[in-house]
Design a protein around this motif. Structure first.
Motif, PDB file in Angstrom:
ATOM      1  N   UNK A 165     -83.800 -78.170 -23.449  1.00 45.93           N
ATOM      2  CA  UNK A 165     -83.348 -77.042 -24.270  1.00 45.93           C
ATOM      3  C   UNK A 165     -81.896 -76.697 -23.949  1.00 45.93           C
ATOM      4  N   UNK A 166     -81.528 -76.777 -22.694  1.00 47.75           N
ATOM      5  CA  UNK A 166     -80.138 -76.510 -22.294  1.00 47.75           C
ATOM      6  C   UNK A 166     -79.189 -77.484 -22.995  1.00 47.75           C
ATOM      7  N   UNK A 167     -79.554 -78.746 -23.053  1.00 44.28           N
ATOM      8  CA  UNK A 167     -78.705 -79.744 -23.708  1.00 44.28           C
ATOM      9  C   UNK A 167     -78.707 -79.578 -25.228  1.00 44.28           C
ATOM     10  N   UNK A 168     -79.852 -79.192 -25.777  1.00 46.08           N
ATOM     11  CA  UNK A 168     -79.923 -78.943 -27.219  1.00 46.08           C
ATOM     12  C   UNK A 168     -79.037 -77.765 -27.609  1.00 46.08           C
ATOM     13  N   UNK A 169     -79.051 -76.728 -26.801  1.00 48.24           N
ATOM     14  CA  UNK A 169     -78.204 -75.565 -27.071  1.00 48.24           C
ATOM     15  C   UNK A 169     -76.728 -75.942 -27.029  1.00 48.24           C
ATOM     16  N   UNK A 170     -76.351 -76.780 -26.074  1.00 44.45           N
ATOM     17  CA  UNK A 170     -74.960 -77.239 -25.988  1.00 44.45           C
ATOM     18  C   UNK A 170     -74.584 -78.089 -27.188  1.00 44.45           C
TER      19      UNK A 170
END
Length: 204
Positions: A76-81
Motif C-alpha cells: 500500500x505504501x508503494x501504491x500510494x507513492x
C-alpha cells in the motif's frame, strides 16, 4: 495449509521491494487489455482489490473516484507513492479482500487482478466484491486460471504445491468461481501464456 492470510501478508511484505521489477513489464499488456474491457464512464466509483503496488493505475481513465486496497502495508505504501507520481487522487488502505470495510452497493466497478489465485478463500473475496458492487456493477478480473473444461492433472496438482507456497494457485477455474458468486460473465479473453492468464469482465 500453505496458503493462509498470514502467510500471504508475510511473503508479499518480503516481495514488495522486488514486485515491480518482477511483474511490471510482463503483465503490462494483460492489465491494459483487461481494463480495456470495462465500460468506463466519468465519475464512476472504482475499487482495486489486492492492488499490490498499484500497477493498474496508469491504465485507469481519469475522472474516476478510485479506492485501492491491499493486505500488505508495504504494498500500500508503494501504491500510494505511485498514485502521487501519476498525480492520481487515490484512497489507499490496508485491507483484507475477504472482509472489505465498505458499505453494500458502494462501487460501480471492482478490479481484482492477480488476487483470486492468491487468496486462501477466493469465494469469500468474490462474495465481498459482489456485496460492495451496485446492481449492474462490473467486475474486472485478470489472473492465472486452469481451463474450465478440464480437471487438474496429477502433474499440475504436484506443481501447484510449489507455486502455492511461492506465490499462486494454478488449479482454480474462473467460470465456476464467478458464477457461484452470482456474477454473469460478459467477456473472457486469453491474455498471456496460451491462455493461462485470462481477462474476464462480469456483471452483478
Amino acid at each position: 495449509m500453505l496458503n493462509t492470510t498470514t502467510w500471504n501478508r508475510l511473503r508479499y511484505s518480503a516481495y514488495a521491494p522486488l514486485y515491480d521489477m518482477v511483474v511490471s513489464r510482463a503483465l503490462r499488456k494483460p492489465r491494459r487489455l483487461a481494463l480495456g474491457q470495462v465500460d468506463w464512464e466519468p465519475g464512476m466509483r472504482v475499487l482495486l482489490v489486492g492492488a499490490g503496488t498499484g500497477l493498474d493505475l496508469p491504465f485507469l481513465p481519469r475522472e474516476l473516484e478510485v479506492h485501492l486496497t491491499d493486505l500488505t502495508p508495504a504494498m500500500v505504501k508503494r501504491a500510494s507513492a505511485r498514485a502521487e507520481r501519476y498525480q492520481r487522487d487515490v484512497a489507499c488502505r490496508v485491507m483484507d479482500a475477504s472482509a472489505l470495510e465498505y458499505e453494500d452497493e458502494y462501487f460501480d466497478v471492482v478490479i481484482m487482478h492477480l488476487i483470486l489465485a492468491v487468496m486462501p478463500n477466493p469465494e469469500k473475496g468474490l462474495a465481498e466484491a459482489y456485496r460492495v458492487l451496485k446492481p449492474g456493477g462490473q467486475l474486472c478480473v485478470m489472473d492465472k486460471f486452469q481451463p474450465d473444461s478440464a480437471p487438474s492433472t496429477a502433474g499440475r496438482r504436484a506443481l501447484n504445491m510449489l507455486t502455492s507456497f511461492i506465490a499462486t494457485d494454478i488449479t482454480r477455474q474462473a467460470t465456476p468461481l464467478l458464477q457461484q458468486a452470482g456474477f454473469h460473465i460478459q467477456r473472457d479473453e486469453p491474455v498471456l501464456m496460451n491462455g493461462l492468464f485470462r481477462a474476464l469482465l462480469a456483471a452483478k
